[in-house]
Design a protein around this motif. Sequence first.
Motif, PDB file in Angstrom:
ATOM      1  N   GLU A 316       3.180 -51.910  40.760  1.00 16.03           N
ATOM      2  CA  GLU A 316       2.041 -52.341  39.935  1.00 16.03           C
ATOM      3  C   GLU A 316       2.489 -52.568  38.489  1.00 16.03           C
ATOM      4  N   LYS A 317       3.292 -51.655  37.984  1.00 10.62           N
ATOM      5  CA  LYS A 317       3.814 -51.811  36.625  1.00 10.62           C
ATOM      6  C   LYS A 317       4.768 -52.989  36.538  1.00 10.62           C
ATOM      7  N   ALA A 318       5.603 -53.155  37.559  1.00  7.63           N
ATOM      8  CA  ALA A 318       6.589 -54.238  37.544  1.00  7.63           C
ATOM      9  C   ALA A 318       5.927 -55.603  37.462  1.00  7.63           C
ATOM     10  N   ARG A 319       4.836 -55.748  38.157  1.00  5.35           N
ATOM     11  CA  ARG A 319       4.156 -57.045  38.183  1.00  5.35           C
ATOM     12  C   ARG A 319       3.504 -57.397  36.855  1.00  5.35           C
ATOM     13  N   LYS A 320       3.330 -56.419  36.000  1.00  9.33           N
ATOM     14  CA  LYS A 320       2.735 -56.674  34.690  1.00  9.33           C
ATOM     15  C   LYS A 320       3.786 -57.046  33.648  1.00  9.33           C
ATOM     16  N   VAL A 321       5.047 -56.867  33.978  1.00  8.01           N
ATOM     17  CA  VAL A 321       6.120 -57.132  33.022  1.00  8.01           C
ATOM     18  C   VAL A 321       6.334 -58.632  32.884  1.00  8.01           C
ATOM     19  N   ARG A 322       6.434 -59.096  31.661  1.00  2.00           N
ATOM     20  CA  ARG A 322       6.796 -60.484  31.364  1.00  2.00           C
ATOM     21  C   ARG A 322       8.034 -60.438  30.481  1.00  2.00           C
ATOM     22  N   LEU A 323       9.164 -60.716  31.085  1.00  4.58           N
ATOM     23  CA  LEU A 323      10.410 -60.654  30.336  1.00  4.58           C
ATOM     24  C   LEU A 323      10.463 -61.779  29.308  1.00  4.58           C
ATOM     25  N   PRO A 324      10.753 -61.470  28.050  1.00  7.43           N
ATOM     26  CA  PRO A 324      10.909 -62.528  27.047  1.00  7.43           C
ATOM     27  C   PRO A 324      12.013 -63.500  27.453  1.00  7.43           C
ATOM     28  N   ASP A 325      11.894 -64.736  27.008  1.00  8.73           N
ATOM     29  CA  ASP A 325      12.882 -65.753  27.376  1.00  8.73           C
ATOM     30  C   ASP A 325      14.286 -65.378  26.915  1.00  8.73           C
ATOM     31  N   ASP A 326      14.382 -64.655  25.811  1.00 11.96           N
ATOM     32  CA  ASP A 326      15.696 -64.293  25.269  1.00 11.96           C
ATOM     33  C   ASP A 326      16.083 -62.860  25.615  1.00 11.96           C
ATOM     34  N   TYR A 327      15.433 -62.295  26.648  1.00  8.26           N
ATOM     35  CA  TYR A 327      15.736 -60.912  27.010  1.00  8.26           C
ATOM     36  C   TYR A 327      17.173 -60.811  27.498  1.00  8.26           C
ATOM     37  N   PRO A 328      17.943 -59.800  27.046  1.00  6.16           N
ATOM     38  CA  PRO A 328      19.348 -59.690  27.451  1.00  6.16           C
ATOM     39  C   PRO A 328      19.504 -59.621  28.970  1.00  6.16           C
ATOM     40  N   GLU A 329      20.491 -60.332  29.465  1.00  6.53           N
ATOM     41  CA  GLU A 329      20.681 -60.453  30.906  1.00  6.53           C
ATOM     42  C   GLU A 329      20.888 -59.101  31.585  1.00  6.53           C
ATOM     43  N   ALA A 330      21.641 -58.202  30.932  1.00  7.39           N
ATOM     44  CA  ALA A 330      21.897 -56.889  31.549  1.00  7.39           C
ATOM     45  C   ALA A 330      20.605 -56.107  31.740  1.00  7.39           C
ATOM     46  N   ARG A 331      19.731 -56.147  30.731  1.00  5.22           N
ATOM     47  CA  ARG A 331      18.477 -55.412  30.844  1.00  5.22           C
ATOM     48  C   ARG A 331      17.548 -56.075  31.849  1.00  5.22           C
ATOM     49  N   ALA A 332      17.535 -57.412  31.865  1.00  2.96           N
ATOM     50  CA  ALA A 332      16.724 -58.129  32.854  1.00  2.96           C
ATOM     51  C   ALA A 332      17.209 -57.821  34.262  1.00  2.96           C
ATOM     52  N   GLY A 333      18.530 -57.728  34.427  1.00  2.00           N
ATOM     53  CA  GLY A 333      19.073 -57.400  35.740  1.00  2.00           C
ATOM     54  C   GLY A 333      18.614 -56.039  36.215  1.00  2.00           C
ATOM     55  N   HIS A 334      18.588 -55.053  35.305  1.00  2.00           N
ATOM     56  CA  HIS A 334      18.105 -53.724  35.679  1.00  2.00           C
ATOM     57  C   HIS A 334      16.647 -53.777  36.121  1.00  2.00           C
ATOM     58  N   TYR A 335      15.848 -54.594  35.437  1.00  2.00           N
ATOM     59  CA  TYR A 335      14.444 -54.721  35.819  1.00  2.00           C
ATOM     60  C   TYR A 335      14.322 -55.204  37.254  1.00  2.00           C
ATOM     61  N   TRP A 336      15.061 -56.256  37.602  1.00  2.00           N
ATOM     62  CA  TRP A 336      14.951 -56.817  38.957  1.00  2.00           C
ATOM     63  C   TRP A 336      15.476 -55.841  40.002  1.00  2.00           C
ATOM     64  N   GLN A 354      14.283 -61.218  47.193  1.00  2.00           N
ATOM     65  CA  GLN A 354      14.186 -62.201  46.111  1.00  2.00           C
ATOM     66  C   GLN A 354      14.476 -61.553  44.761  1.00  2.00           C
ATOM     67  N   SER A 355      14.000 -60.327  44.573  1.00  2.00           N
ATOM     68  CA  SER A 355      14.292 -59.628  43.330  1.00  2.00           C
ATOM     69  C   SER A 355      15.789 -59.354  43.191  1.00  2.00           C
ATOM     70  N   LEU A 356      16.432 -58.993  44.287  1.00  2.00           N
ATOM     71  CA  LEU A 356      17.887 -58.808  44.253  1.00  2.00           C
ATOM     72  C   LEU A 356      18.591 -60.113  43.915  1.00  2.00           C
ATOM     73  N   ALA A 357      18.107 -61.199  44.481  1.00  2.00           N
ATOM     74  CA  ALA A 357      18.692 -62.510  44.179  1.00  2.00           C
ATOM     75  C   ALA A 357      18.508 -62.855  42.705  1.00  2.00           C
ATOM     76  N   ASN A 358      17.357 -62.488  42.148  1.00  2.00           N
ATOM     77  CA  ASN A 358      17.126 -62.720  40.719  1.00  2.00           C
ATOM     78  C   ASN A 358      18.095 -61.910  39.872  1.00  2.00           C
ATOM     79  N   ALA A 359      18.324 -60.649  40.266  1.00  2.00           N
ATOM     80  CA  ALA A 359      19.280 -59.809  39.542  1.00  2.00           C
ATOM     81  C   ALA A 359      20.676 -60.422  39.592  1.00  2.00           C
ATOM     82  N   ARG A 360      21.049 -60.924  40.750  1.00  2.00           N
ATOM     83  CA  ARG A 360      22.363 -61.547  40.906  1.00  2.00           C
ATOM     84  C   ARG A 360      22.484 -62.785  40.039  1.00  2.00           C
ATOM     85  N   GLN A 361      21.407 -63.526  39.912  1.00  2.00           N
ATOM     86  CA  GLN A 361      21.443 -64.752  39.128  1.00  2.00           C
ATOM     87  C   GLN A 361      21.610 -64.461  37.637  1.00  2.00           C
ATOM     88  N   VAL A 362      20.880 -63.462  37.129  1.00  2.00           N
ATOM     89  CA  VAL A 362      20.925 -63.234  35.682  1.00  2.00           C
ATOM     90  C   VAL A 362      22.117 -62.378  35.268  1.00  2.00           C
TER      91      VAL A 362
END
Length: 400
Positions: A316-336, A354-362
């Motif tokens: 529920e919390k994860a779905r509310k997160v909107r990562l900023p466009d310039d969010y650091p890739e390492a931190r975005a990867g941890h989120y996914w 799909q979330s794992l694939a997103n982590a792999r991409q960023v």
Amino acid sequence: MPHPTRRDTGGIGARIEEVSALRGFSLRELGRRANVSPSMLSRIITGQRQASPAIVSAVARALSVSISVLHGQPYIHQLQADQLDRLITPISVALDDWDIPLGDDDPPPRTLADLETVVAGLEQQRARAEYIEIAHELPSLLAEVNAHVLTERPGYALERAAWLQAELCRTVYVVGRQIGFGDLARLALSRMAVAAPQSGDPRQVAIERWDRAQLLADAARHDRGVLLVKQALKDLDDDGEQATKAVRGALHLKGAILSSRQGDTAGADDWLAAAGEIAEETGETRDYGLVFGPVNVVIHGMSASSDRDKHARALEKARKVRLPDDYPEARAGHYWVDRARAETWTAKHEDAFQSLANARQVAPQQTRYHPGVHETVATLLRARSKASGDLLEFASWCGV
């Protein structure tokens, strides 16, 4: 929910079973030592239940091993494929040479100004989780900065050199811990602990403690990590500067995760609330390579919920997160990665992949070596009678 199979996916349950057998412990004896019920341990071993960080910590202490052992780190085959294994010794040697001057045949070091530019570039690479590229640069950079620390006279120049040394040691820590070499990470922080006070920057001292608290957690000593965080906050006065507030906020987030993983729910909530108040003052910050702000507070809250097996709440919390466009890739990867864990244990397997694939991409290198990824992939494999080709490819890529 995931269901058990006898497929060997190398998950944490299999390693708990293996190390328990080596110690000669029955499930009942292990449960007694770890204060975990034998039925709970059985469900973890068969893959029916998540091994929460609190349980992993308790079992690791009972078995007298580090948490990284139960995660199966380091992942040697991946390190060999990426040729990272051959860089460990040169980096360690450079750390060991910290008080040895350059030889007559060694080239002179670059100027401090030039080295500051290079180290700033490494910080950007660290934010992108480009560990392989960083590891290639570290031995020579450490030698150059060490030379300045040994030759500069006391004063501003020496403080600049020591600050760079602290930053490089922290970078070694980040790389070493990420790829599962705890000894290298500890050696790097021991050097940082010497350099940081010489830098004239109390925030560097606090950051060394912030990182060391995580190493204590890796050794299943979350209680000691919490005490270290408290000491860091006591010693780092709030001088009103944004960078100081951000470091103090990051310390509160570290306290939240450590408390959550030792089962102190109320303590974790208090730490998170305090971090949230600081984040409202600072907004999103990137000081010292730390990522602190309202978004990261929510992400830590999501992780804390999953740590307590409150995966629906975490999602529920994860779905509310909107990562900023310039969010650091390492931190975005941890989120996914954290989101994938919550989706897996709420039986949303396609979303999890799909979330794992997103982590792999960023952040591909971080994802490849992340123990949480390995555990989630192993769980997804166990949950399917026939895994898809994409999932099998992903499992092969990260070494599950």
